[in-house]
Design an enzyme around this catalytic site. Structure first.
Site, PDB file in Angstrom:
ATOM      1  N   ASP A 221       0.842  -1.188   0.000  1.00 52.08           N
ATOM      2  CA  ASP A 221       0.000   0.000   0.000  1.00 52.08           C
ATOM      3  C   ASP A 221       0.883   1.245   0.000  1.00 52.08           C
ATOM      4  O   ASP A 221       1.986   1.217  -0.566  1.00 52.08           O
ATOM      5  CB  ASP A 221      -0.927  -0.034   1.224  1.00 52.08           C
ATOM      6  CG  ASP A 221      -2.309   0.525   0.931  1.00 52.08           C
ATOM      7  OD1 ASP A 221      -2.389   1.745   0.684  1.00 52.08           O
ATOM      8  OD2 ASP A 221      -3.287  -0.235   0.945  1.00 52.08           O
TER       9      ASP A 221
ATOM     10  N   HIS B 281      -3.643   5.830   3.354  1.00 55.88           N
ATOM     11  CA  HIS B 281      -4.466   4.653   3.092  1.00 55.88           C
ATOM     12  C   HIS B 281      -3.851   3.393   3.690  1.00 55.88           C
ATOM     13  O   HIS B 281      -4.539   2.563   4.271  1.00 55.88           O
ATOM     14  CB  HIS B 281      -4.587   4.533   1.574  1.00 55.88           C
ATOM     15  CG  HIS B 281      -5.488   3.468   1.073  1.00 55.88           C
ATOM     16  ND1 HIS B 281      -5.051   2.196   0.752  1.00 55.88           N
ATOM     17  CD2 HIS B 281      -6.806   3.488   0.791  1.00 55.88           C
ATOM     18  CE1 HIS B 281      -6.060   1.490   0.297  1.00 55.88           C
ATOM     19  NE2 HIS B 281      -7.139   2.244   0.310  1.00 55.88           N
TER      20      HIS B 281
ATOM     21  N   SER C 135     -11.288  -1.483  -0.765  1.00 52.26           N
ATOM     22  CA  SER C 135     -10.028  -1.403  -0.030  1.00 52.26           C
ATOM     23  C   SER C 135     -10.219  -1.772   1.428  1.00 52.26           C
ATOM     24  O   SER C 135      -9.334  -2.350   2.064  1.00 52.26           O
ATOM     25  CB  SER C 135      -9.477   0.032  -0.063  1.00 52.26           C
ATOM     26  OG  SER C 135      -8.599   0.222  -1.117  1.00 52.26           O
TER      27      SER C 135
END
Length: 619
Positions: free
Chosen positions: A197, A255, A441
């Site tokens: 990520d 994120h 996600s």
């Protein structure tokens, strides 16, 4: 404290919302006003491309000489009419990938038409086995609302302050994934989960669960570091972009920190929120930065995460039992693509690969890496147990998990809540916080966390195929009707049922010992096999759900072998599901509709044999 103004949070594959609340450890008022921002998914549909992945056939000069590899691309540019014959087209060799392909970079980007012409020319070269663009994924976002102050928060078990009021996705009887009952038996202790990520930032509620990791980004613009080199650590420098000539203008998302929190945020510490497998360790691998991340970097990171070798990167001392991919782009996964080869190697290494299905409300067959064979593809559901309106769908989705419905379900029930940093740029400009996001996600790491729970209590680690079967067999039915036109897999992730479904170890004299076999990978020949008359070589391959036309082949070399194949058992001369006993070494067994699970293939020396090649292929 929250920042002084609302901001847009852009989260790769976080399709709808990001909200943040003041960090509980520092705020004078733990119930400060919430704020919400929207974030769209990624896109692999780039307007221009300047990097390509070219895999040359073994034995060709281009495969062993980077200058010849670059020369072949330069020649293809000229032959395609993209540069003049007298022009010195600038093509730079970036590096070799873990699969042995060459990443090359052009001096200027090509539009869709020109890049397609170049790839057609390269594909026509007899020395080229495969060519694809080295795409980046992009994300965009826009603010949608400022939420009101929540009511006072109740005390809950576990005692993490926001667990009961905000983390419906862990415990809600309709839309949740049954975490509390699973925690009675499993917490993920001893298991490593790789999160590929944006990297991670410091956070008191996560730091103790995070290993050092690695930064795999090979472009200084994307990484915000001072070189193109890969480096130890996975610090998230922020993925904001203020240059519209490069990609959309967006703020930082942090994120990777949020996704890592879903997997293993510390639990029962009286702080913040809880994680699915809170005694597991997260191995953060940074593959996304400003304007996304390259396919070639992500594929190499998949290999390294699973314990595979990547040139220029030290061996991974903490190979992951499961890899989480909350990322992707609009491109179908092809059989010989860089993604597929990396995933094949990870599965051969025993690593389960979990990927978000995507956020475009379209069939996920055109979305990578979720559409790759062997991946557990995860769709997103709401607190109602129904489909989140953004979630991709299709026959390729294996199962669904809580992703959040966004604004339609309000605050906090529309979002998945975990730790973040509240800066719009670099983490040093903000501070640790908690936030709500929605997207596939967010659904994927719930599944990755349950894989960790299961592997943590399994006496013998389950194969990726066995893990997929277990999760699908124990998924609970959707509590609301899912239209047949938008299938979301077999049901909703059920952590408690999955943990309960782990078969207890066999004990006593009647137990069979585990089968020791050498794993092989789909479409990857194993050569140089040899043995004496009567000697047997045993191999295994994990066949994913939906595979078809499984073929086992042996060929080349000298001597004489027979081939035996069985499903979930070692084939024996007097007990095999399939057999091929032709004279010589050219044996073939075909299975049109193979089962999901492990097939074992044995080569048995009828006579002494040397330099034999074995291969397994399936669609």
């Amino acid at each position: 404290m929250t920042s002084s103004s609302t901001r847009i949070t852009s989260c790769l594959l976080a399709a709808a919302i990001a909200m943040s609340i003041s960090p509980l450890a520092f705020a004078g008022n733990p119930h400060a006003p919430l704020r919400a921002v929207a974030a769209a998914g990624t896109s692999g549909d780039q307007a221009s491309v300047d990097r390509f992945i070219v895999r040359y056939r073994p034995g060709t000069l281009q495969a062993s000489d980077s200058q010849r590899a670059v020369g072949a691309v330069r020649a293809a540019l000229q032959q395609s009419g993209l540069v003049g014959a007298s022009s010195a087209a600038s093509v730079r060799h970036v590096r070799k990938t873990a699969s042995g392909a060459d990443v090359v970079k052009l001096s200027r980007p090509l539009d869709r038409v020109a890049s397609a012409a170049l790839m057609r020319r390269l594909a026509a070269d007899p020395a080229v086995a495969h060519v694809e663009p080295d795409l980046r994924a992009f994300h965009t976002g826009n603010e949608i609302l400022r939420a009101p102050t929540p009511a006072a928060l109740p005390t809950a078990t576990p005692d993490d302050e926001y667990y009961a009021s905000h983390q419906w996705h862990l415990h809600h009887p309709t839309g949740g994934m049954g975490a509390p009952a699973a925690w009675n038996q499993a917490t993920g202790e001893g298991v490593v989960v790789a999160v590929l990520d944006t990297g991670v930032v410091a956070h008191d509620d996560l730091d103790g669960s995070v290993l050092e990791g690695y930064d795999f980004i090979t472009d200084a613009f994307v990484s915000r570091r001072d070189s193109d080199e890969r480096v130890p650590g996975a610090h998230d420098y922020g993925d904001w972009n203020d240059d519209p000539t490069q990609c959309d203008v967006t703020p930082s998302s942090f994120h990777g920190t949020h996704v890592s929190g879903t997997v293993a945020e510390q639990t029962g510490n009286g702080l913040g929120m809880a994680g699915v497998a809170h005694d597991a360790k997260v191995l953060p691998i940074r593959v996304l930065g400003r304007c996304g991340g390259y396919t070639s970097d992500i594929a190499d990171a998949i290999v390294w995460a699973s314990g595979g070798s990547v040139d220029g990167v030290p061996a991974n001392e903490n190979p992951a039992e499961v890899v989480n991919l909350s990322l992707g782009g609009n491109r179908a996964c092809e059989a010989n693509s860089e993604y597929q080869l990396a995933i094949d190697q990870a599965i051969a290494n025993g690593t389960t690969v979990v990927a978000a299905a995507g956020n475009y409300n379209v069939d996920m067959s055109q979305f990578s890496p979720a559409s790759c064979a062997g991946v557990i593809a995860v769709g997103a559901t709401r607190i109602t147990g129904g489909k989140a309106n953004y979630s991709n769908f299709g026959d390729g989705v294996d199962l669904s998990a809580p992703g959040g419905g966004g604004q339609v379900d309000g605050n906090p029930n529309g979002y998945v809540w975990q730790n973040i940093n509240d800066s719009a740029t670099s983490p040093e400009e903000g501070q640790q916080n908690y936030g709500g996001m929605a997207g596939t996600s967010m659904a994927a790491p719930h599944v990755a966390g349950v894989v960790a729970l299961v592997q943590g209590i399994a006496t013998t680690p389950l194969t990726p195929a066995a893990i997929e079967t277990l999760l699908k067999d124990t998924a609970r039915e959707f509590p609301v009707s899912i239209p047949s036109s938008t299938p979301l897999g077999v049901g909703i992730l059920d952590a408690a049922a999955a943990v309960a479904g782990v078969v207890p170890p066999c004990e006593g004299d009647d137990c069979e010992p585990p089968i020791e076999a050498t794993p092989i990978v789909n479409r990857s020949p194993v050569g140089g096999l040899m043995g004496d008359e009567g000697e047997a070589l045993l191999f295994s391959i994990d066949v994913p759900a939906g595979a078809s036309n499984l073929n086992f082949l042996s060929y080349s070399g000298s001597g004489d072998v027979s081939m035996l194949v069985s499903f979930n058992a070692e084939p024996m001369p007097d007990a095999a599901d399939f057999r091929s006993t032709r004279p010589g070494n050219n044996e073939r067994i075909g299975i049109a509709a193979p089962k999901t699970g492990t097939y074992y293939v044995k080569l048995l020396g009828v006579k002494k044999f040397e330099r034999v090649t074995l291969e397994a292929r399936h669609n």
